[in-house]
Design a protein around this motif. Structure first.
Motif, PDB file in Angstrom:
ATOM      1  N   ASN A  72       0.813  -1.215   0.000  1.00  0.00           N
ATOM      2  CA  ASN A  72       0.000   0.000   0.000  1.00  0.00           C
ATOM      3  C   ASN A  72       0.851   1.271   0.000  1.00  0.00           C
ATOM      4  O   ASN A  72       0.318   2.366   0.061  1.00  0.00           O
ATOM      5  N   LEU A  73       2.173   1.153  -0.046  1.00  0.00           N
ATOM      6  CA  LEU A  73       3.046   2.321   0.056  1.00  0.00           C
ATOM      7  C   LEU A  73       3.799   2.600  -1.244  1.00  0.00           C
ATOM      8  O   LEU A  73       4.124   1.685  -1.998  1.00  0.00           O
ATOM      9  N   SER A  74       4.081   3.872  -1.473  1.00  0.00           N
ATOM     10  CA  SER A  74       4.735   4.304  -2.708  1.00  0.00           C
ATOM     11  C   SER A  74       6.217   3.965  -2.760  1.00  0.00           C
ATOM     12  O   SER A  74       6.813   3.982  -3.829  1.00  0.00           O
ATOM     13  N   ASN A  75       6.838   3.675  -1.625  1.00  0.00           N
ATOM     14  CA  ASN A  75       8.248   3.272  -1.617  1.00  0.00           C
ATOM     15  C   ASN A  75       8.484   2.281  -0.488  1.00  0.00           C
ATOM     16  O   ASN A  75       7.628   2.102   0.377  1.00  0.00           O
ATOM     17  N   HIS A  76       9.614   1.654  -0.537  1.00  0.00           N
ATOM     18  CA  HIS A  76       9.953   0.636   0.457  1.00  0.00           C
ATOM     19  C   HIS A  76      11.290   0.967   1.109  1.00  0.00           C
ATOM     20  O   HIS A  76      12.057   0.079   1.485  1.00  0.00           O
ATOM     21  N   ASN A  77      11.569   2.257   1.240  1.00  0.00           N
ATOM     22  CA  ASN A  77      12.830   2.730   1.814  1.00  0.00           C
ATOM     23  C   ASN A  77      12.761   2.725   3.335  1.00  0.00           C
ATOM     24  O   ASN A  77      11.679   2.852   3.923  1.00  0.00           O
ATOM     25  N   GLY A 110      -5.073   5.465  -0.303  1.00  0.00           N
ATOM     26  CA  GLY A 110      -5.684   6.663   0.265  1.00  0.00           C
ATOM     27  C   GLY A 110      -5.983   6.524   1.754  1.00  0.00           C
ATOM     28  O   GLY A 110      -6.268   7.505   2.431  1.00  0.00           O
ATOM     29  N   ALA A 111      -5.913   5.306   2.278  1.00  0.00           N
ATOM     30  CA  ALA A 111      -6.132   5.070   3.714  1.00  0.00           C
ATOM     31  C   ALA A 111      -4.848   5.343   4.486  1.00  0.00           C
ATOM     32  O   ALA A 111      -3.746   5.219   3.940  1.00  0.00           O
ATOM     33  N   VAL A 112      -5.007   5.698   5.748  1.00  0.00           N
ATOM     34  CA  VAL A 112      -3.829   5.911   6.603  1.00  0.00           C
ATOM     35  C   VAL A 112      -3.125   4.568   6.793  1.00  0.00           C
ATOM     36  O   VAL A 112      -3.750   3.587   7.208  1.00  0.00           O
ATOM     37  N   ALA A 119       2.411  10.241  11.615  1.00  0.00           N
ATOM     38  CA  ALA A 119       2.086  11.613  11.205  1.00  0.00           C
ATOM     39  C   ALA A 119       1.811  11.656   9.708  1.00  0.00           C
ATOM     40  O   ALA A 119       2.302  10.821   8.950  1.00  0.00           O
ATOM     41  N   ARG A 120       1.020  12.647   9.305  1.00  0.00           N
ATOM     42  CA  ARG A 120       0.847  12.947   7.888  1.00  0.00           C
ATOM     43  C   ARG A 120       1.640  14.204   7.621  1.00  0.00           C
ATOM     44  O   ARG A 120       1.486  15.217   8.302  1.00  0.00           O
ATOM     45  N   HIS A 172      10.571   2.793   8.633  1.00  0.00           N
ATOM     46  CA  HIS A 172      10.143   2.996   7.244  1.00  0.00           C
ATOM     47  C   HIS A 172      10.216   4.488   6.935  1.00  0.00           C
ATOM     48  O   HIS A 172       9.798   5.326   7.727  1.00  0.00           O
ATOM     49  N   ALA A 173      10.742   4.819   5.777  1.00  0.00           N
ATOM     50  CA  ALA A 173      10.832   6.220   5.349  1.00  0.00           C
ATOM     51  C   ALA A 173       9.441   6.733   4.984  1.00  0.00           C
ATOM     52  O   ALA A 173       8.544   5.948   4.662  1.00  0.00           O
ATOM     53  N   PRO A 174       9.233   8.051   5.033  1.00  0.00           N
ATOM     54  CA  PRO A 174       7.936   8.596   4.646  1.00  0.00           C
ATOM     55  C   PRO A 174       7.535   8.107   3.247  1.00  0.00           C
ATOM     56  O   PRO A 174       8.371   7.995   2.352  1.00  0.00           O
ATOM     57  N   ALA A 175       6.248   7.801   3.091  1.00  0.00           N
ATOM     58  CA  ALA A 175       5.742   7.274   1.828  1.00  0.00           C
ATOM     59  C   ALA A 175       4.288   7.694   1.643  1.00  0.00           C
ATOM     60  O   ALA A 175       3.597   8.005   2.603  1.00  0.00           O
ATOM     61  N   ARG A 176       3.850   7.677   0.407  1.00  0.00           N
ATOM     62  CA  ARG A 176       2.448   7.944   0.094  1.00  0.00           C
ATOM     63  C   ARG A 176       1.652   6.653   0.218  1.00  0.00           C
ATOM     64  O   ARG A 176       2.144   5.574  -0.068  1.00  0.00           O
ATOM     65  N   SER A 177       0.390   6.793   0.607  1.00  0.00           N
ATOM     66  CA  SER A 177      -0.526   5.666   0.672  1.00  0.00           C
ATOM     67  C   SER A 177      -1.154   5.484  -0.705  1.00  0.00           C
ATOM     68  O   SER A 177      -1.760   6.415  -1.237  1.00  0.00           O
ATOM     69  N   LEU A 178      -1.033   4.308  -1.293  1.00  0.00           N
ATOM     70  CA  LEU A 178      -1.592   4.060  -2.612  1.00  0.00           C
ATOM     71  C   LEU A 178      -3.108   3.906  -2.572  1.00  0.00           C
ATOM     72  O   LEU A 178      -3.794   4.210  -3.537  1.00  0.00           O
TER      73      LEU A 178
END
Length: 98
Positions: free
Chosen positions: A39-44, A63-65, A71-72, A55-61
């Motif tokens: 569900n995440l835009s990256n796997h860093n 749309g759910a938290v 934090a957002r 886990h590094a900050p990532a976007r939710s694919l």
């Protein structure tokens, strides 16, 4: 105990007390869950100042938290930081604490 023994032990006792108080307040519990990688835009990941892998900050694919997000960020990514200091620092700052 003699007065001389107490004088010699005083620095040791002070060191133990200082160590005990600084470590007890610096401990942070792990987030309740781990993020769903699908569900995440990256796997860093990165190492925080405690040496833990986060886990590094990532976007939710979806749309759910994401599970485990703390934090957002203002750029729309979700942070999984375990400490407030530095959270979303390269992502415009914190928009909302979760």
């Amino acid at each position: 105990m003699t007065r001389t023994t107490l004088t010699r032990l005083r620095p040791l006792i002070a060191s133990i007390l200082l160590f005990a108080t600084t470590t007890s307040f610096s401990y942070q519990a792990s987030p309740p869950g781990t993020p769903d990688e699908a569900n995440l835009s990256n796997h860093n990941t990165y190492q925080n100042h405690d040496g833990a892998t986060v886990h590094a900050p990532a976007r939710s694919l979806s749309g759910a938290v994401p599970e485990g997000a703390s934090a957002r960020c203002r750029d729309g990514t979700y942070s999984f930081s375990r400490h407030h200091s530095g959270t979303c620092s390269r992502h415009g700052g914190v928009a909302d604490w979760l």
